[in-house]
Design a protein around this motif. Structure first.
Motif, PDB file in Angstrom:
ATOM      1  N   LEU A  92      -0.197  -7.530  18.614  1.00  0.00           N
ATOM      2  CA  LEU A  92      -1.381  -8.373  18.436  1.00  0.00           C
ATOM      3  C   LEU A  92      -2.617  -7.508  18.192  1.00  0.00           C
ATOM      4  O   LEU A  92      -3.468  -7.850  17.360  1.00  0.00           O
ATOM      5  N   GLY A  93      -2.711  -6.388  18.902  1.00  0.00           N
ATOM      6  CA  GLY A  93      -3.805  -5.454  18.634  1.00  0.00           C
ATOM      7  C   GLY A  93      -3.760  -4.937  17.206  1.00  0.00           C
ATOM      8  O   GLY A  93      -4.802  -4.747  16.560  1.00  0.00           O
ATOM      9  N   GLY A  94      -2.541  -4.724  16.683  1.00  0.00           N
ATOM     10  CA  GLY A  94      -2.407  -4.285  15.304  1.00  0.00           C
ATOM     11  C   GLY A  94      -2.878  -5.336  14.318  1.00  0.00           C
ATOM     12  O   GLY A  94      -3.487  -5.018  13.288  1.00  0.00           O
ATOM     13  N   VAL A  95      -2.620  -6.629  14.617  1.00  0.00           N
ATOM     14  CA  VAL A  95      -3.099  -7.714  13.756  1.00  0.00           C
ATOM     15  C   VAL A  95      -4.628  -7.682  13.678  1.00  0.00           C
ATOM     16  O   VAL A  95      -5.219  -7.770  12.596  1.00  0.00           O
ATOM     17  N   TYR A  96      -5.288  -7.566  14.834  1.00  0.00           N
ATOM     18  CA  TYR A  96      -6.753  -7.551  14.849  1.00  0.00           C
ATOM     19  C   TYR A  96      -7.302  -6.285  14.195  1.00  0.00           C
ATOM     20  O   TYR A  96      -8.362  -6.316  13.554  1.00  0.00           O
ATOM     21  N   THR A  97      -6.607  -5.168  14.346  1.00  0.00           N
ATOM     22  CA  THR A  97      -7.047  -3.930  13.691  1.00  0.00           C
ATOM     23  C   THR A  97      -6.984  -4.081  12.177  1.00  0.00           C
ATOM     24  O   THR A  97      -7.894  -3.667  11.454  1.00  0.00           O
ATOM     25  N   GLY A  98      -5.903  -4.676  11.669  1.00  0.00           N
ATOM     26  CA  GLY A  98      -5.800  -4.939  10.236  1.00  0.00           C
ATOM     27  C   GLY A  98      -6.882  -5.882   9.762  1.00  0.00           C
ATOM     28  O   GLY A  98      -7.439  -5.723   8.663  1.00  0.00           O
ATOM     29  N   ALA A  99      -7.231  -6.880  10.596  1.00  0.00           N
ATOM     30  CA  ALA A  99      -8.312  -7.798  10.250  1.00  0.00           C
ATOM     31  C   ALA A  99      -9.646  -7.053  10.139  1.00  0.00           C
ATOM     32  O   ALA A  99     -10.475  -7.373   9.282  1.00  0.00           O
ATOM     33  N   ALA A 100      -9.852  -6.054  10.995  1.00  0.00           N
ATOM     34  CA  ALA A 100     -11.084  -5.261  10.922  1.00  0.00           C
ATOM     35  C   ALA A 100     -11.161  -4.498   9.606  1.00  0.00           C
ATOM     36  O   ALA A 100     -12.228  -4.394   8.992  1.00  0.00           O
ATOM     37  N   VAL A 101     -10.036  -3.977   9.145  1.00  0.00           N
ATOM     38  CA  VAL A 101     -10.014  -3.265   7.863  1.00  0.00           C
ATOM     39  C   VAL A 101     -10.343  -4.221   6.725  1.00  0.00           C
ATOM     40  O   VAL A 101     -11.004  -3.859   5.745  1.00  0.00           O
ATOM     41  N   LEU A 102      -9.899  -5.475   6.842  1.00  0.00           N
ATOM     42  CA  LEU A 102     -10.177  -6.475   5.810  1.00  0.00           C
ATOM     43  C   LEU A 102     -11.662  -6.833   5.756  1.00  0.00           C
ATOM     44  O   LEU A 102     -12.170  -7.189   4.692  1.00  0.00           O
ATOM     45  N   LEU A 103     -12.360  -6.774   6.895  1.00  0.00           N
ATOM     46  CA  LEU A 103     -13.714  -7.306   6.979  1.00  0.00           C
ATOM     47  C   LEU A 103     -14.777  -6.384   6.405  1.00  0.00           C
ATOM     48  O   LEU A 103     -15.677  -6.834   5.701  1.00  0.00           O
ATOM     49  N   LYS A 104     -14.709  -5.095   6.726  1.00  0.00           N
ATOM     50  CA  LYS A 104     -15.770  -4.178   6.307  1.00  0.00           C
ATOM     51  C   LYS A 104     -15.194  -2.790   6.102  1.00  0.00           C
ATOM     52  O   LYS A 104     -14.116  -2.466   6.616  1.00  0.00           O
ATOM     53  N   ALA A 105     -15.962  -1.953   5.405  1.00  0.00           N
ATOM     54  CA  ALA A 105     -15.535  -0.568   5.217  1.00  0.00           C
ATOM     55  C   ALA A 105     -15.407   0.162   6.546  1.00  0.00           C
ATOM     56  O   ALA A 105     -14.573   1.056   6.708  1.00  0.00           O
ATOM     57  N   GLU A 106     -16.251  -0.217   7.530  1.00  0.00           N
ATOM     58  CA  GLU A 106     -16.176   0.406   8.844  1.00  0.00           C
ATOM     59  C   GLU A 106     -14.860   0.111   9.544  1.00  0.00           C
ATOM     60  O   GLU A 106     -14.531   0.730  10.559  1.00  0.00           O
ATOM     61  N   GLY A 107     -14.085  -0.837   9.000  1.00  0.00           N
ATOM     62  CA  GLY A 107     -12.786  -1.130   9.580  1.00  0.00           C
ATOM     63  C   GLY A 107     -11.840   0.058   9.535  1.00  0.00           C
ATOM     64  O   GLY A 107     -10.926   0.152  10.365  1.00  0.00           O
ATOM     65  N   VAL A 108     -12.047   0.965   8.596  1.00  0.00           N
ATOM     66  CA  VAL A 108     -11.225   2.185   8.554  1.00  0.00           C
ATOM     67  C   VAL A 108     -11.449   2.998   9.815  1.00  0.00           C
ATOM     68  O   VAL A 108     -10.515   3.593  10.373  1.00  0.00           O
ATOM     69  N   LEU A 109     -12.701   3.027  10.300  1.00  0.00           N
ATOM     70  CA  LEU A 109     -12.998   3.719  11.544  1.00  0.00           C
ATOM     71  C   LEU A 109     -12.332   3.013  12.724  1.00  0.00           C
ATOM     72  O   LEU A 109     -11.871   3.659  13.670  1.00  0.00           O
ATOM     73  N   VAL A 110     -12.264   1.684  12.670  1.00  0.00           N
ATOM     74  CA  VAL A 110     -11.560   0.931  13.713  1.00  0.00           C
ATOM     75  C   VAL A 110     -10.094   1.352  13.763  1.00  0.00           C
ATOM     76  O   VAL A 110      -9.527   1.578  14.836  1.00  0.00           O
ATOM     77  N   LEU A 111      -9.476   1.465  12.590  1.00  0.00           N
ATOM     78  CA  LEU A 111      -8.086   1.901  12.514  1.00  0.00           C
ATOM     79  C   LEU A 111      -7.929   3.299  13.085  1.00  0.00           C
ATOM     80  O   LEU A 111      -6.993   3.578  13.854  1.00  0.00           O
ATOM     81  N   ALA A 112      -8.854   4.198  12.741  1.00  0.00           N
ATOM     82  CA  ALA A 112      -8.791   5.564  13.260  1.00  0.00           C
ATOM     83  C   ALA A 112      -8.954   5.589  14.777  1.00  0.00           C
ATOM     84  O   ALA A 112      -8.264   6.333  15.482  1.00  0.00           O
ATOM     85  N   MET A 113      -9.866   4.749  15.307  1.00  0.00           N
ATOM     86  CA  MET A 113     -10.069   4.685  16.753  1.00  0.00           C
ATOM     87  C   MET A 113      -8.834   4.134  17.459  1.00  0.00           C
ATOM     88  O   MET A 113      -8.475   4.576  18.554  1.00  0.00           O
ATOM     89  N   ALA A 114      -8.180   3.162  16.840  1.00  0.00           N
ATOM     90  CA  ALA A 114      -6.966   2.591  17.437  1.00  0.00           C
ATOM     91  C   ALA A 114      -5.866   3.646  17.519  1.00  0.00           C
ATOM     92  O   ALA A 114      -5.184   3.777  18.550  1.00  0.00           O
ATOM     93  N   VAL A 115      -5.698   4.405  16.438  1.00  0.00           N
ATOM     94  CA  VAL A 115      -4.697   5.478  16.450  1.00  0.00           C
ATOM     95  C   VAL A 115      -5.063   6.523  17.500  1.00  0.00           C
ATOM     96  O   VAL A 115      -4.207   6.992  18.268  1.00  0.00           O
ATOM     97  N   GLY A 116      -6.351   6.883  17.555  1.00  0.00           N
ATOM     98  CA  GLY A 116      -6.781   7.888  18.516  1.00  0.00           C
ATOM     99  C   GLY A 116      -6.606   7.434  19.950  1.00  0.00           C
ATOM    100  O   GLY A 116      -6.135   8.201  20.805  1.00  0.00           O
ATOM    101  N   MET A 117      -6.967   6.177  20.249  1.00  0.00           N
ATOM    102  CA  MET A 117      -6.849   5.664  21.610  1.00  0.00           C
ATOM    103  C   MET A 117      -5.395   5.664  22.079  1.00  0.00           C
ATOM    104  O   MET A 117      -5.084   6.122  23.185  1.00  0.00           O
ATOM    105  N   ASN A 118      -4.494   5.177  21.234  1.00  0.00           N
ATOM    106  CA  ASN A 118      -3.094   5.098  21.633  1.00  0.00           C
ATOM    107  C   ASN A 118      -2.433   6.472  21.674  1.00  0.00           C
ATOM    108  O   ASN A 118      -1.555   6.716  22.508  1.00  0.00           O
ATOM    109  N   THR A 119      -2.876   7.377  20.809  1.00  0.00           N
ATOM    110  CA  THR A 119      -2.360   8.742  20.865  1.00  0.00           C
ATOM    111  C   THR A 119      -2.787   9.418  22.152  1.00  0.00           C
ATOM    112  O   THR A 119      -2.008  10.138  22.792  1.00  0.00           O
ATOM    113  N   LEU A 120      -4.036   9.197  22.546  1.00  0.00           N
ATOM    114  CA  LEU A 120      -4.516   9.748  23.811  1.00  0.00           C
ATOM    115  C   LEU A 120      -3.706   9.201  24.978  1.00  0.00           C
ATOM    116  O   LEU A 120      -3.377   9.936  25.919  1.00  0.00           O
TER     117      LEU A 120
END
Length: 298
Positions: A92-120
């Motif tokens: 479900l978090g992945g669905v919302y992360t993909g929605a963030a990428v759809l909404l604005k260019a800053e959504g790429v940063l959201v995707l990067a933060m999601a990868v970083g948070m889960n990697t940490l």
């Protein structure tokens, strides 16, 4: 777009935002605390910018409202996934992360933060291989949701003249470093503006060191790291901006900070809850989780 209808939609959206904050907080706190957190979200002034072009009022910042909501939902879903160990929350978090990428260019940063948070989370916490398939599933879900837009945007014309990458070269490093003190000053002025943020950011940054110090009490530290890195990321974006710095920051910083202000608010409430021991805020798993979920989360 009919502007009055857009404002009606944003009003409805803010109602959903308050309900989301209540729902997330209710999993960790008493109803009274959760209501106070939801009311705090309602007091934050979402920023919009108005311009006049050929006698027509141009409204910007509309996409920042839904982006703030899906960002909040994405990272709290990831956090609950870490608490319970259930794959569904990661997806479900992945669905919302993909929605963030759809909404604005800053959504790429959201995707990067999601990868970083889960990697940490994989690096810091135990049972790493147990969570790895869930994290990969969340990333795959985010890319699946965003794939149509990522494929389409390459064929669309670019109407923006500025190119941020031009300053991101080694020879411009001294100029970039010279901008940092001014950027920090502008950020501080924005975040301490009582008409926009109230005491939220002051309380948050006072409590932030304590939150990191208390990281062994739960996985809540992951959101602390996200907010810190996010702020640094926006500082770096502004440092290579080809636009006049004062104008660029003044006309956009308020909207950019709303992208993760709810996460900061949630962290503030969580820290206060730990200090005051309200409603089991420092429990290891959300209320209502099964014994198996609690064990997996631990």
């Amino acid at each position: 777009v009919e502007e009055r209808m857009v404002r009606l939609w944003l009003t409805i959206l803010l109602g959903f935002f308050c309900l989301a904050m209540y729902g997330v907080s209710r999993n960790r706190a008493t109803p009274v605390v959760a209501v106070l957190m939801a009311l705090a979200v309602a007091t934050v002034a979402f920023r919009q910018d108005y311009g006049l072009q050929d006698g027509v009022t141009i409204l910007t910042g509309v996409a920042d409202h839904p982006l703030a909501l899906v960002v909040f939902l994405a990272f709290t879903c990831y956090l609950r996934g870490w608490w319970t160990g259930r794959a569904g929350w990661f997806l479900l978090g992945g669905v919302y992360t993909g929605a963030a990428v759809l909404l604005k260019a800053e959504g790429v940063l959201v995707l990067a933060m999601a990868v970083g948070m889960n990697t940490l989370g994989l690096i810091v916490y135990t049972r790493r291989m147990y969570f790895l398939p869930r994290i990969l599933g969340a990333l795959g879900m985010a890319l699946f949701v965003a794939a149509p837009w990522l494929l389409l945007k390459g064929s669309l014309p670019n109407y923006y003249d500025e190119t941020f990458g031009e300053l991101a070269r080694p020879e411009h490093l001294p100029a970039i470093l010279a901008r940092i003190p001014l950027l920090v000053e502008l950020f501080f002025e924005e975040m301490t503006d009582w008409r926009k943020w109230g005491a939220l950011w002051i309380v948050y940054f006072v409590g932030l060191p304590a939150g990191i110090a208390l990281w062994r009490r739960g996985r809540r530290m992951l959101l602390d790291v996200v907010v810190i890195v996010w702020l640094v990321g926006y500082l770096l974006v502004y440092s290579i901006s080809p636009l006049y710095l004062g104008y660029h920051v003044a006309t956009s910083i308020g909207r950019l900070l709303t992208h993760f202000h709810a996460l900061a608010l949630f962290q503030t409430g969580a820290l206060i809850g730990v200090w005051m021991r309200l409603g089991g805020l420092n429990a290891s798993a959300p209320a209502g989780a099964s014994e198996k979920e609690r064990t997996e989360g631990q």
